[in-house]
Design a protein around this motif. Structure first.
Motif, PDB file in Angstrom:
ATOM      1  N   GLU A  97       0.905  -1.221   0.034  1.00  0.00           N
ATOM      2  CA  GLU A  97       0.030  -0.152  -0.040  1.00  0.00           C
ATOM      3  C   GLU A  97       0.814   1.237  -0.072  1.00  0.00           C
ATOM      4  N   GLY A  98       1.847   1.263  -0.777  1.00  0.00           N
ATOM      5  CA  GLY A  98       2.768   2.312  -0.986  1.00  0.00           C
ATOM      6  C   GLY A  98       3.735   2.668   0.210  1.00  0.00           C
ATOM      7  N   ILE A  99       3.936   1.927   1.138  1.00  0.00           N
ATOM      8  CA  ILE A  99       4.843   2.061   2.401  1.00  0.00           C
ATOM      9  C   ILE A  99       5.874   1.120   2.012  1.00  0.00           C
ATOM     10  N   GLY A 100       7.304   1.407   2.014  1.00  0.00           N
ATOM     11  CA  GLY A 100       8.228   0.410   2.025  1.00  0.00           C
ATOM     12  C   GLY A 100       8.995   0.187   3.407  1.00  0.00           C
ATOM     13  N   LEU A 101       9.290  -1.208   3.509  1.00  0.00           N
ATOM     14  CA  LEU A 101      10.028  -1.566   4.698  1.00  0.00           C
ATOM     15  C   LEU A 101      11.405  -1.758   4.206  1.00  0.00           C
ATOM     16  N   ALA A 102      12.440  -1.241   4.927  1.00  0.00           N
ATOM     17  CA  ALA A 102      13.754  -1.378   4.526  1.00  0.00           C
ATOM     18  C   ALA A 102      14.753  -1.620   5.657  1.00  0.00           C
ATOM     19  N   TYR A 103      15.511  -2.840   5.580  1.00  0.00           N
ATOM     20  CA  TYR A 103      16.609  -3.194   6.760  1.00  0.00           C
ATOM     21  C   TYR A 103      17.678  -2.085   6.683  1.00  0.00           C
ATOM     22  N   ARG A 104      18.184  -1.677   7.904  1.00  0.00           N
ATOM     23  CA  ARG A 104      19.076  -0.755   8.124  1.00  0.00           C
ATOM     24  C   ARG A 104      20.418  -1.358   7.828  1.00  0.00           C
ATOM     25  N   PHE A 105      21.444  -0.759   7.288  1.00  0.00           N
ATOM     26  CA  PHE A 105      22.636  -1.450   6.644  1.00  0.00           C
ATOM     27  C   PHE A 105      23.455  -1.783   8.195  1.00  0.00           C
ATOM     28  N   ASP A 106      23.138  -1.400   9.306  1.00  0.00           N
ATOM     29  CA  ASP A 106      24.231  -1.976  10.419  1.00  0.00           C
ATOM     30  C   ASP A 106      23.131  -3.334  10.681  1.00  0.00           C
ATOM     31  N   ALA A 107      22.113  -3.596  10.488  1.00  0.00           N
ATOM     32  CA  ALA A 107      21.240  -4.703  10.975  1.00  0.00           C
ATOM     33  C   ALA A 107      21.701  -5.847   9.620  1.00  0.00           C
ATOM     34  N   ILE A 108      21.870  -5.342   8.493  1.00  0.00           N
ATOM     35  CA  ILE A 108      22.327  -6.113   7.373  1.00  0.00           C
ATOM     36  C   ILE A 108      23.634  -6.599   7.626  1.00  0.00           C
ATOM     37  N   ALA A 109      24.686  -5.874   8.199  1.00  0.00           N
ATOM     38  CA  ALA A 109      26.090  -6.269   8.391  1.00  0.00           C
ATOM     39  C   ALA A 109      25.793  -7.500   9.494  1.00  0.00           C
ATOM     40  N   ALA A 110      24.864  -7.501  10.485  1.00  0.00           N
ATOM     41  CA  ALA A 110      24.791  -8.499  11.579  1.00  0.00           C
ATOM     42  C   ALA A 110      24.320  -9.619  10.712  1.00  0.00           C
ATOM     43  N   ALA A 111      23.327  -9.399   9.911  1.00  0.00           N
ATOM     44  CA  ALA A 111      22.557 -10.604   9.196  1.00  0.00           C
ATOM     45  C   ALA A 111      23.857 -11.414   8.418  1.00  0.00           C
ATOM     46  N   MET A 131      27.148 -11.419   9.032  1.00  0.00           N
ATOM     47  CA  MET A 131      27.687 -12.437   9.822  1.00  0.00           C
ATOM     48  C   MET A 131      27.140 -13.853  10.372  1.00  0.00           C
ATOM     49  N   ALA A 132      25.636 -13.654  10.662  1.00  0.00           N
ATOM     50  CA  ALA A 132      24.992 -14.861  10.855  1.00  0.00           C
ATOM     51  C   ALA A 132      24.877 -15.726   9.882  1.00  0.00           C
ATOM     52  N   ALA A 133      24.810 -15.294   8.494  1.00  0.00           N
ATOM     53  CA  ALA A 133      24.668 -16.064   7.377  1.00  0.00           C
ATOM     54  C   ALA A 133      25.942 -16.757   7.073  1.00  0.00           C
ATOM     55  N   LEU A 134      27.058 -16.077   7.209  1.00  0.00           N
ATOM     56  CA  LEU A 134      28.404 -16.724   7.036  1.00  0.00           C
ATOM     57  C   LEU A 134      28.938 -17.488   8.044  1.00  0.00           C
ATOM     58  N   GLY A 135      28.533 -17.332   9.365  1.00  0.00           N
ATOM     59  CA  GLY A 135      29.102 -18.157  10.433  1.00  0.00           C
ATOM     60  C   GLY A 135      28.237 -19.285  10.340  1.00  0.00           C
ATOM     61  N   THR A 136      26.980 -19.833   9.908  1.00  0.00           N
ATOM     62  CA  THR A 136      26.286 -20.955  10.092  1.00  0.00           C
ATOM     63  C   THR A 136      25.745 -21.104   8.937  1.00  0.00           C
ATOM     64  N   GLY A 137      25.442 -20.272   7.716  1.00  0.00           N
ATOM     65  CA  GLY A 137      25.091 -20.815   6.549  1.00  0.00           C
ATOM     66  C   GLY A 137      25.837 -21.766   5.733  1.00  0.00           C
ATOM     67  N   THR A 138      25.281 -22.578   5.120  1.00  0.00           N
ATOM     68  CA  THR A 138      25.840 -23.220   3.987  1.00  0.00           C
ATOM     69  C   THR A 138      25.605 -23.242   2.708  1.00  0.00           C
ATOM     70  N   PRO A 139      26.496 -22.910   1.966  1.00  0.00           N
ATOM     71  CA  PRO A 139      26.374 -22.446   0.427  1.00  0.00           C
ATOM     72  C   PRO A 139      25.603 -23.434  -0.420  1.00  0.00           C
ATOM     73  N   GLU A 140      24.782 -22.862  -0.903  1.00  0.00           N
ATOM     74  CA  GLU A 140      23.762 -23.981  -1.880  1.00  0.00           C
ATOM     75  C   GLU A 140      24.428 -24.391  -3.045  1.00  0.00           C
ATOM     76  N   VAL A 141      25.469 -24.063  -3.425  1.00  0.00           N
ATOM     77  CA  VAL A 141      26.224 -24.647  -4.515  1.00  0.00           C
ATOM     78  C   VAL A 141      27.626 -24.693  -4.147  1.00  0.00           C
ATOM     79  N   GLU A 142      28.368 -25.529  -4.972  1.00  0.00           N
ATOM     80  CA  GLU A 142      29.788 -25.596  -4.867  1.00  0.00           C
ATOM     81  C   GLU A 142      30.574 -24.390  -5.321  1.00  0.00           C
ATOM     82  N   PRO A 143      31.571 -23.878  -4.473  1.00  0.00           N
ATOM     83  CA  PRO A 143      32.376 -22.797  -5.028  1.00  0.00           C
ATOM     84  C   PRO A 143      32.876 -22.971  -6.446  1.00  0.00           C
TER      85      PRO A 143
END
Length: 349
Positions: free
Chosen positions: A189-203, A205-217
């Motif tokens: 309805e015309g309103i946008g929600l946006a993650y702050r970049f300091d929150a993106i930085a924390a996310a 770290m969480a992704a790279l610390g515990t996430g598993t790549p979906e494809v081989e490097p």
């Protein structure tokens, strides 16, 4: 924001399009288009931040779509990861090694609080990328009805007279005073929600610390990187060719489709084979092969010819040590898309 400050903010945004980039980029798997933010991580890796839903496939896994820069260059991405908390609509990709080698981006992610900037923010610029250009939409901060992320989310709306916000703008970045503050991930309805970049930085770290790549490097493969430098993708993705998971349909420009291929270091090779997807013809009967070392100019190797209408093309040659190839596919006399299913390079120990 006063008009003079707005002009300075837009000028700063446009200035980011130089040889060292900090920019909103497009992400596409051939059927969908999304947006992401290119940045240089502290470990030297060139990454892309994007809403998780941009990468999510129908089966729930994360895709690694191609990245399209504001220059129009299209390249593969790899290693999609996301925070273990699936309620956070964020994910991260590694950009092509070619993009990294060219300077990646001026942008960095930092856990440093943005409270001091947000406290004085009244309006700003939402930067989005389209297949045609980069667009800047004036937005203002509005009061959010709720924030289940503890202040990590910024609510925005277009200022009077500006373009309305749409769902396809997810991944666009909000700037204020020339600095990126937040990434749009949801519009209603015309309103946008946006993650702050300091929150993106924390996310991240969480992704790279515990996430598993979906494809081989892609570093594990003989072909380290692949970039489309002439022509356009009509279906599929360059990344599918790179990791061997699919096919790409390419349309020629001036009767040429050009792929720049980087190998995983200097390798001795003695030929290549190009195959169309099952049931298809290649759409080309000639490929010009140029080779070179890790740096410097490329030199002509051979013009490889096959039969018109064939589904494959074999190009043997005397063994030589190379790090890069440029493959120029010449459109057939009867113009049609060039369909590539697999590019195999014969390596010698």
């Amino acid at each position: 924001m006063k008009s003079s400050a707005l002009v300075l903010a837009i000028a700063a945004l446009l200035a980011l399009g130089g040889s060292v980039r900090a920019e909103t980029v497009m992400l596409t798997d051939g059927s969908r288009i999304g947006l992401g933010w290119l940045f240089l991580d502290f470990d030297g890796t060139c990454r892309i931040a994007t809403p998780r839903h941009v990468l999510r496939r129908d089966d729930g896994a994360l895709a690694a779509p191609d990245m399209i820069e504001r220059t129009g260059r299209r390249s593969a991405t790899s290693r999609p990861v996301a925070p273990p908390d699936e309620t956070i609509d964020l994910a991260f990709l590694e950009a092509s090694p070619t993009v990294s080698a060219d300077g990646c981006s001026l942008s960095r992610l930092s856990n440093q609080s943005l409270d001091h900037l947000l406290a004085r923010m009244q309006d700003g610029i939402l930067s989005i990328a389209t297949p045609v250009d980069q667009q800047a939409i004036r937005v203002e901060r509005v009061a959010a009805a709720r924030d289940e992320y503890g202040g990590a989310v910024l609510a925005i709306a277009p200022v009077a007279g500006a373009e309305n916000l749409k769902e396809g703008m997810s991944g666009g970045v909000v700037f204020s005073e020339g600095r990126p503050l937040a990434m749009l991930y949801y519009v209603e309805e015309g309103i946008g929600l946006a993650y702050r970049f300091d929150a993106i930085a924390a996310a991240k770290m969480a992704a790279l610390g515990t996430g598993t790549p979906e494809v081989e490097p892609i570093e594990a493969a003989l072909i380290h990187d692949m970039v489309l430098t002439a022509g356009r993708v009509a279906a599929g993705a360059i990344g599918d060719l790179l990791d061997g998971t699919g096919a790409a349909e390419l349309v020629a420009e001036d009767r040429r489709v050009i792929l720049s291929v980087s190998l995983a270091g200097i390798r001795t090779i003695a030929g290549l084979a190009i195959e169309a997807p099952s049931g298809r013809a290649l759409g080309t009967d000639r490929v010009i092969v140029e080779v070179g070392g890790a740096a410097g100019p490329l030199t002509y190797l051979l013009s490889c010819r096959g039969k018109t209408g064939s589904a494959s093309l074999a190009c043997p040659f005397a063994p030589r040590s190379v790090a890069r190839l440029r493959l120029t596919f010449v459109e057939a006399a009867d113009p049609q898309p060039i369909a590539l299913g697999q590019i195999r390079i014969e390596a010698r120990e």
